[in-house]
Design an enzyme around this catalytic site. Structure first.
Site, short mmCIF file in Angstrom:
data_model
loop_
_atom_site.label_atom_id
_atom_site.label_comp_id
_atom_site.label_asym_id
_atom_site.label_seq_id
_atom_site.Cartn_x
_atom_site.Cartn_y
_atom_site.Cartn_z
N ARG A 73 39.52 59.28 44.50
CA ARG A 73 39.58 58.56 43.22
C ARG A 73 40.91 58.86 42.53
NH1 ARG A 73 37.37 54.47 41.19
NH2 ARG A 73 35.28 55.21 41.69
N ARG A 96 41.67 53.20 53.78
CA ARG A 96 41.75 54.32 52.86
C ARG A 96 40.90 55.52 53.30
NH1 ARG A 96 38.46 52.37 47.59
NH2 ARG A 96 39.44 54.24 46.75
N HIS A 155 46.63 50.32 45.37
CA HIS A 155 45.71 50.33 44.20
C HIS A 155 46.11 51.47 43.25
CE1 HIS A 155 41.93 50.59 41.98
NE2 HIS A 155 41.41 49.62 42.66
N ASP A 199 39.54 44.00 34.02
CA ASP A 199 39.58 43.93 35.49
C ASP A 199 40.06 42.52 35.83
OD1 ASP A 199 37.18 44.94 38.08
OD2 ASP A 199 39.28 44.25 38.17
N GLU A 258 48.03 47.22 40.15
CA GLU A 258 47.94 47.20 41.60
C GLU A 258 48.82 46.11 42.20
OE1 GLU A 258 43.67 46.94 42.38
OE2 GLU A 258 43.35 48.00 40.47
O1 TA6 Z 1 40.93 46.87 41.50
C1 TA6 Z 1 39.91 46.96 40.52
C2 TA6 Z 1 38.61 47.29 41.21
O2 TA6 Z 1 38.29 46.32 42.17
C3 TA6 Z 1 37.52 47.43 40.16
O3 TA6 Z 1 36.67 46.29 40.15
C4 TA6 Z 1 36.78 48.70 40.57
O4 TA6 Z 1 35.76 48.38 41.51
C5 TA6 Z 1 37.89 49.49 41.23
O5 TA6 Z 1 38.73 48.53 41.90
C6 TA6 Z 1 37.35 50.49 42.23
O6 TA6 Z 1 38.47 51.27 42.60
P1 TA6 Z 1 38.27 52.37 43.74
O7 TA6 Z 1 39.43 53.30 43.60
O8 TA6 Z 1 36.94 52.99 43.45
O9 TA6 Z 1 38.25 51.62 45.01
#
Ligand code: TA6
Length: 284
Positions: A73, A96, A155, A199, A258
């Protein structure tokens, strides 16, 4: 290969060290002339980048699990081959949570520490240069004899001092898909500020974005190439609370900008083709 094997082949005294972590991951600890950084071989996942004289630029949650097969995370998750959830697979694809190998590592004349990593089964290569600027490049190859459709992204979780005092420029007047509003397509002439769960997938934009971190008294520039989408995400209070690997107040100190090819901007790579997506991040 073990951390020791990798260290023997690619370690650079005083600059680059590979080590095992207690939970069984292998990470690279970088202490270059221009920046400190941390990168996990699982996912080729950069979790820290701090140019000399700066505060950390990337956010990584103190509650991230750092265990084999579990997405980290924060930092820079590499998203491939899909963006978002997928039945039976990890959020944002396999890249990932898979092991990447080190292809090369070196100290550039300009003082940046540069690594190339590869994930052979997905035909991916990743270049990262850690200097006063962060350079990332994802290379996708299609060795098959059929077109390959994929989505991809860096991301990137940025560290901000206070989300209430942040604004984002560079995405004005772009069409975006609002994932908090039934994927409605919208656009706005104004800079973006964050005052609720946000988002949004901005489409057909090659623009550099600027994160104006008022409370942190700095601006982070996010330049890119080979990317037609930019995603803006902050979970805000409720969504943050639903994420076990985020501390309750983490949403105040993070913002994802991102660099992506997502949704309408998915890539169709011809047989034999190679696609490059790059991001260049610097702090002013
Ligand atoms: O890019 C935004 C998103 O798709 C959000 O909707 C949320 O689900 C996030 O990514 C999740 O990120 P993570 O690091 O958990 O894959």
């Amino acid at each position: 290969m073990t951390a020791n094997d990798i260290q023997a082949q690619f370690g650079i005294p005083e600059v680059l060290r590979f080590e095992d972590t207690p939970a069984g991951l292998i990470r690279a600890m970088i202490s270059g002339p221009q920046a400190d950084a941390t990168l996990y071989l699982q996912g080729a996942h950069l979790t820290a980048w701090t140019p000399r004289g700066q505060q950390p630029v990337l956010f990584t949650s103190s509650r991230s699990r750092f265990e084999p097969g579990i997405p980290i995370r924060g930092g820079v998750p590499i998203v491939f081959p899909w963006f978002g959830p997928r039945e039976g697979g990890p959020m944002h694809g396999f890249a990932r949570v898979m092991e990447w190998s080190v292809e090369s590592a070196g100290l550039r004349p300009d003082g940046a520490v540069e690594l190339w990593l590869a994930q052979a089964s997905l035909h991916l290569r990743f270049r990262v240069a850690l200097g006063e600027t962060l350079e990332m490049e994802l290379e996708v190859s299609n060795p098959s004899n059929a077109p390959l459709r994929f989505e991809s992204a860096f991301h990137t979780y940025f560290a901000v001092a206070d989300i209430h005092a942040v604004s984002i420029t560079g995405l004005e007047n772009t069409t975006y898909i609002d994932k908090t509003d039934a994927a409605a397509r919208k656009h706005s002439p104004d800079p973006i500020s964050i005052a609720r769960e946000t988002d949004q997938v901005h489409l057909n934009t090659a623009s550099t974005c600027e994160i104006h971190d008022g409370a942190g008294r700095r601006t982070i520039h996010v330049g890119k190439s080979g990317s037609n989408s930019t995603v803006v995400w902050n979970p805000w209070i409720e969504k943050n609370r639903s994420l076990a690997d985020m501390a309750p107040e983490d949403y105040l100190r993070m913002l994802c900008i991102e660099t992506a090819n997502a949704m309408d901007n998915a890539v169709v790579l011809p047989a034999g083709g190679v696609h490059q997506m790059g991001a260049t991040i610097r702090v002013a």
